[in-house]
Design a protein around this motif. Structure first.
Motif, mmCIF file in Angstrom:
data_model
loop_
_atom_site.group_PDB
_atom_site.id
_atom_site.type_symbol
_atom_site.label_atom_id
_atom_site.label_comp_id
_atom_site.label_asym_id
_atom_site.label_seq_id
_atom_site.Cartn_x
_atom_site.Cartn_y
_atom_site.Cartn_z
ATOM 1 N N TRP A 173 9.602 -14.047 10.628
ATOM 2 C CA TRP A 173 9.232 -14.933 9.517
ATOM 3 C C TRP A 173 8.886 -14.198 8.226
ATOM 4 O O TRP A 173 8.832 -14.803 7.161
ATOM 5 C CB TRP A 173 8.102 -15.871 9.926
ATOM 6 C CG TRP A 173 6.763 -15.237 10.107
ATOM 7 C CD1 TRP A 173 6.388 -14.350 11.078
ATOM 8 C CD2 TRP A 173 5.593 -15.454 9.308
ATOM 9 N NE1 TRP A 173 5.073 -13.999 10.934
ATOM 10 C CE2 TRP A 173 4.552 -14.660 9.862
ATOM 11 C CE3 TRP A 173 5.313 -16.235 8.189
ATOM 12 C CZ2 TRP A 173 3.272 -14.626 9.323
ATOM 13 C CZ3 TRP A 173 4.027 -16.208 7.653
ATOM 14 C CH2 TRP A 173 3.020 -15.416 8.214
ATOM 15 N N LEU A 174 8.663 -12.875 8.298
ATOM 16 C CA LEU A 174 8.367 -12.101 7.093
ATOM 17 C C LEU A 174 9.527 -11.177 6.706
ATOM 18 O O LEU A 174 9.330 -10.216 5.960
ATOM 19 C CB LEU A 174 7.083 -11.274 7.300
ATOM 20 C CG LEU A 174 5.788 -12.073 7.473
ATOM 21 C CD1 LEU A 174 4.611 -11.138 7.691
ATOM 22 C CD2 LEU A 174 5.535 -12.983 6.267
ATOM 23 N N VAL A 178 7.718 -13.670 1.251
ATOM 24 C CA VAL A 178 7.315 -15.036 1.557
ATOM 25 C C VAL A 178 6.088 -15.396 0.731
ATOM 26 O O VAL A 178 5.153 -14.607 0.617
ATOM 27 C CB VAL A 178 6.989 -15.188 3.064
ATOM 28 C CG1 VAL A 178 6.477 -16.594 3.361
ATOM 29 C CG2 VAL A 178 8.217 -14.889 3.910
ATOM 30 N N ALA A 183 1.137 -16.377 4.924
ATOM 31 C CA ALA A 183 1.612 -15.022 4.650
ATOM 32 C C ALA A 183 0.695 -14.284 3.690
ATOM 33 O O ALA A 183 0.480 -13.069 3.827
ATOM 34 C CB ALA A 183 3.027 -15.075 4.079
ATOM 35 N N LEU A 187 -0.913 -10.308 4.309
ATOM 36 C CA LEU A 187 -0.322 -9.174 3.608
ATOM 37 C C LEU A 187 -1.278 -8.557 2.589
ATOM 38 O O LEU A 187 -0.882 -7.671 1.829
ATOM 39 C CB LEU A 187 0.966 -9.630 2.909
ATOM 40 C CG LEU A 187 2.058 -10.172 3.842
ATOM 41 C CD1 LEU A 187 3.213 -10.760 3.041
ATOM 42 C CD2 LEU A 187 2.556 -9.083 4.775
ATOM 43 N N ARG A 231 5.848 -4.297 -0.218
ATOM 44 C CA ARG A 231 4.815 -4.719 0.720
ATOM 45 C C ARG A 231 3.863 -3.554 0.986
ATOM 46 O O ARG A 231 4.298 -2.413 1.197
ATOM 47 C CB ARG A 231 5.462 -5.220 2.002
ATOM 48 C CG ARG A 231 4.547 -5.990 2.932
ATOM 49 C CD ARG A 231 5.341 -6.756 3.980
ATOM 50 N NE ARG A 231 5.941 -7.964 3.422
ATOM 51 C CZ ARG A 231 6.843 -8.711 4.045
ATOM 52 N NH1 ARG A 231 7.295 -8.353 5.238
ATOM 53 N NH2 ARG A 231 7.316 -9.806 3.465
ATOM 54 N N ASP A 235 4.815 -4.145 8.388
ATOM 55 C CA ASP A 235 5.466 -5.315 8.976
ATOM 56 C C ASP A 235 6.286 -4.934 10.212
ATOM 57 O O ASP A 235 6.921 -5.775 10.830
ATOM 58 C CB ASP A 235 6.331 -6.064 7.953
ATOM 59 C CG ASP A 235 7.286 -5.147 7.197
ATOM 60 O OD1 ASP A 235 7.679 -4.095 7.732
ATOM 61 O OD2 ASP A 235 7.645 -5.495 6.045
ATOM 62 N N GLN A 255 7.484 -8.207 12.418
ATOM 63 C CA GLN A 255 7.615 -9.539 11.818
ATOM 64 C C GLN A 255 8.821 -9.602 10.890
ATOM 65 O O GLN A 255 8.953 -10.512 10.096
ATOM 66 C CB GLN A 255 6.308 -9.883 11.078
ATOM 67 C CG GLN A 255 5.143 -10.032 12.060
ATOM 68 C CD GLN A 255 3.812 -10.276 11.403
ATOM 69 O OE1 GLN A 255 3.425 -9.566 10.472
ATOM 70 N NE2 GLN A 255 3.075 -11.267 11.885
ATOM 71 N N VAL A 256 9.713 -8.605 11.058
ATOM 72 C CA VAL A 256 10.925 -8.533 10.231
ATOM 73 C C VAL A 256 12.155 -8.320 11.114
ATOM 74 O O VAL A 256 13.093 -7.621 10.748
ATOM 75 C CB VAL A 256 10.810 -7.407 9.173
ATOM 76 C CG1 VAL A 256 9.751 -7.751 8.140
ATOM 77 C CG2 VAL A 256 10.510 -6.056 9.815
#
Length: 379
Positions: A173-174, A178, A183, A187, A231, A235, A255-256
């Motif tokens: 989802w990342l 986002v 999110a 982050l 970022r 992640d 998450q990627v």
């Protein structure tokens, strides 16, 4: 596990206001077995949002508060005050409420990780709760019946001497930048802590592994990366683990990873047999003794020949009827309710404040390892 008919626990909530995912989950699971009544809350640090959220749930406006401090003082002074509180805030707002309610003699149910920093976790572990107030950390995946079965099988020696442990938690989802409430805080180092994916889902993977294997890794080597440009927090996480008994382990959290929704999976191999379980197919546990055909154990199904069924499995409906995330979560709530009522002592299968402290130490060590040239650090 069904509704007990026993006295309901008066429950409060900190966080979980309008638009918060995990707060709604906690409210659902608290009701599944009929053990709790939500009667009070401080749902947001903004008083108007807290009031609106309380009204939407149908609470008495007099018991909807603008801050957790106000709530702890007021509820501790009421003859009908809350007996337990669920803390469902971002990571940086776990330590303050947990301390306030424990010191007020109110039992605490706290979302993971325990705190945003190791210093906060160590300080919280030193708190002396008033009137014996208890603490539950909601590592909800430990409530799955077949995870408890796997734990028993490992403890009973059915796998033999452990050699390899592989746990992964993959989401996607990342994968791209986002913009959402969920999110945003995950982050942000100021709210999430020094870990991104490792604190959000890596700590779940670590706790699941520890719960089933029963051994704490003695050292780790971590590679944490922020793969999306711009970022700050990780992640994607890759960690090697070493256990005192000689076993080796790997933990991957991402998450990627496109194509993965909530891919939590645990594989354990000994010199006699292996186990394989996936959260997205939680009602089946694959058990393979070396040199024999694979066996598929099912939730609520026969366990003859594999050491018998694990205690406290939390099965609510007949075999073949799937149970999942919410029911596993509810099992922790139901078992903690029995502890609060005094029906039973806290079982070691319930995630504790000590487990939370270990989880934050794991995050801290992994972050430091990833920043170190030598990599391997004692855990």
């Amino acid at each position: 596990m069904a509704e007990t008919g026993a006295r309901k626990i008066r429950l409060g909530m900190v966080g979980g206001g309008s638009g918060a995912f995990i707060g709604a989950v906690h409210r659902i699971v608290a009701r599944i077995d009929g053990d709790y009544d939500l009667v009070a809350g401080a749902f947001s640090s903004r008083a108007e949002i807290s009031r609106a959220s309380g009204a939407a749930i149908g609470l008495d406006p007099a018991r909807v508060y603008g801050s957790y401090d106000e709530m702890a003082r007021a509820e501790a002074g009421r003859p009908d005050g809350i007996e337990a509180v669920a803390i469902v805030t971002p990571n940086h707002l776990h330590a303050g409420p947990a301390r306030a309610f424990l010191e007020a003699g109110i039992h605490v149910i706290c979302d993971k990780p325990l705190t945003a920093t190791l210093a906060e976790a160590e300080a919280l572990a030193k708190v002396e709760p008033r009137n014996g107030a208890k603490f539950l950390l909601t590592h909800n995946y430990t409530g799955f019946p077949l995870i408890r079965q796997a734990r028993k099988m490992v403890a009973d020696g059915l796998l033999g001497t452990l050699r390899m442990v592989n746990v992964e938690y993959a989401q996607d989802w990342l994968t791209k930048p986002v913009e959402s409430k969920q999110a945003e805080w995950r982050l942000d180092p100021a709210r999430s802590g020094a870990g991104g994916a490792i604190g959000d889902i890596g700590t779940h993977a670590y706790n699941l592994m520890r719960f089933v294997v029963g051994q704490k890794p003695e050292a780790l080597a971590a590679d944490l990366a922020a793969l999306v440009p711009g970022r700050v927090l990780d992640d994607n996480v890759n960690i090697l683990l070493r256990f005192a008994g000689g076993a080796r382990g790997m933990l991957w959290a991402s998450q990627v990873a496109p194509g993965n929704e909530n891919g939590l999976r645990l594989r354990i191999y000994g010199d006699r047999a292996g186990l394989d379980w996936s959260q997205e197919d939680p009602n089946r546990l694959h058990y393979t003794p070396f040199g024999e055909p694979r066996q598929i154990l099912t939730r609520g199904g026969p366990m003859a020949g594999v050491g018998g069924a694990a205690p406290g499995t939390g099965v609510r409906v007949p075999s073949g009827h799937p149970e999942g995330y919410l029911e596993a979560f509810a099992t922790l709530y139901a078992e903690f309710a029995a502890v609060i009522r005094g029906d039973t002592e806290p079982a070691d299968r319930l995630p504790s404040l000590a487990d939370g402290l270990e989880g934050v130490r794991f995050i801290d060590t992994a972050v430091r390892s990833s920043q170190s040239d030598s990599r391997w650090l004692p855990l």
